[in-house]
Design an enzyme around this catalytic site. Structure first.
Site, PDB file in Angstrom:
ATOM      1  N   CYS A   2     -34.050 -41.569  34.367  1.00 61.34           N
ATOM      2  CA  CYS A   2     -35.425 -41.129  34.153  1.00 61.34           C
ATOM      3  C   CYS A   2     -36.339 -42.104  34.873  1.00 61.34           C
ATOM      4  O   CYS A   2     -36.436 -43.276  34.498  1.00 61.34           O
ATOM      5  CB  CYS A   2     -35.762 -41.092  32.661  1.00 61.34           C
ATOM      6  SG  CYS A   2     -37.395 -40.407  32.311  1.00 61.34           S
ATOM      7  N   GLU A 109     -36.660 -34.976  38.375  1.00 59.41           N
ATOM      8  CA  GLU A 109     -35.441 -35.463  39.013  1.00 59.41           C
ATOM      9  C   GLU A 109     -35.352 -34.839  40.394  1.00 59.41           C
ATOM     10  O   GLU A 109     -35.859 -33.736  40.626  1.00 59.41           O
ATOM     11  CB  GLU A 109     -34.217 -35.107  38.161  1.00 59.41           C
ATOM     12  CG  GLU A 109     -32.974 -35.884  38.515  1.00 59.41           C
ATOM     13  CD  GLU A 109     -33.201 -37.383  38.465  1.00 59.41           C
ATOM     14  OE1 GLU A 109     -33.517 -37.961  39.537  1.00 59.41           O
ATOM     15  OE2 GLU A 109     -33.070 -37.976  37.389  1.00 59.41           O
TER      16      GLU A 109
END
Length: 241
Positions: A2, A109
């Protein structure tokens, strides 16, 4: 992994959704492109006069352990790998008693494209738009360069736990790491400052994580999210066609 996420909710909304409390003076900056080393909301529980209080705080994203000589070490500690978190010096004290949850509305992402060079960003979020809470750690660090009584004598910082991605499914094609999500009941146990077995807690949240992540939705979004200076609701708009 993350490395960027979205949190645009107001303090009052977080307090209500997380069943927590917050100081009246607490301020949160809405952001559609939250990056490491910036201030982020976290929820934690503290024992005050024998009573557990669940609280929303603002922490610097990048954990600074209590023994650090300066805050710069936090730049390398915005994520904590579940495989090593129990033993790594940066995190092993925090996981024993300073566990938190990091609320997000989704995270970004980047997926490698077939050409092996370019990448496509995706916004990963719950299918119904509900808040996601990631398992995290926090620490209070006392700045040796400050004087007792200074407003910024103590720094609150945090890290998000990550785990290997599931072996199959869409998430597996996106990245080999995954931020560890918490169920509502899992968050209750994770935050409990009296819980005495961090290894058991870690195993508990890991056992639940894939089931939560399987419900997430992945939307391809524009390349603008790659620049941290871009910060607007348009960043999470799905690409079409």
């Amino acid at each position: 992994m993350c490395g960027r996420y979205v949190m645009a909710k107001a303090v009052g909304d977080l307090v209500a959704e997380l069943e927590a409390e917050a100081e009246a003076s607490l301020e949160l900056r809405a952001s559609y492109n939250v990056a490491p080393t910036t201030d982020v909301p976290i929820v934690l529980e503290r024992l005050v006069d024998g009573v557990v209080h669940r609280q929303v705080h603002v922490a610097k994203w990048g954990l600074v352990p209590r023994w650090a000589k300066d805050a710069a070490v936090g730049v390398r500690a915005f994520n904590a790998r579940t495989e090593t978190v129990l033993d790594k010096p940066t995190f092993r004290a925090a996981i024993k008693s300073k566990r938190c949850a990091v609320p997000v509305q989704g995270y970004y992402e980047w997926k490698k494209l077939p050409d092996g060079k370019s990448k496509q960003p995706y916004f990963v979020h719950s299918d119904d738009g509900a808040l996601i809470t990631f398992a995290g750690l926090y620490e209070w660090w006392k700045d040796p360069a400050k004087q007792d009584g200074d407003d910024d004598l103590w720094l609150l910082s945090c890290s998000i736990l990550t785990m290997p991605s599931p072996p199959d499914g869409e998430l597996a094609t996106l990245h080999d790491r995954l931020p560890v999500p918490l169920t509502r009941e899992g968050m209750v146990q994770w935050l409990d400052p009296g819980a005495g077995d961090p290894a058991a807690l870690l195993n508990m949240v890991l056992a639940q994580a894939f089931g939560i992540a399987a419900q997430w939705q992945l939307d391809a979004v524009g390349p603008e999210v790659g620049n941290v200076r871009n910060d607007s609701p348009e960043l999470i708009m799905p690409l079409h066609g």
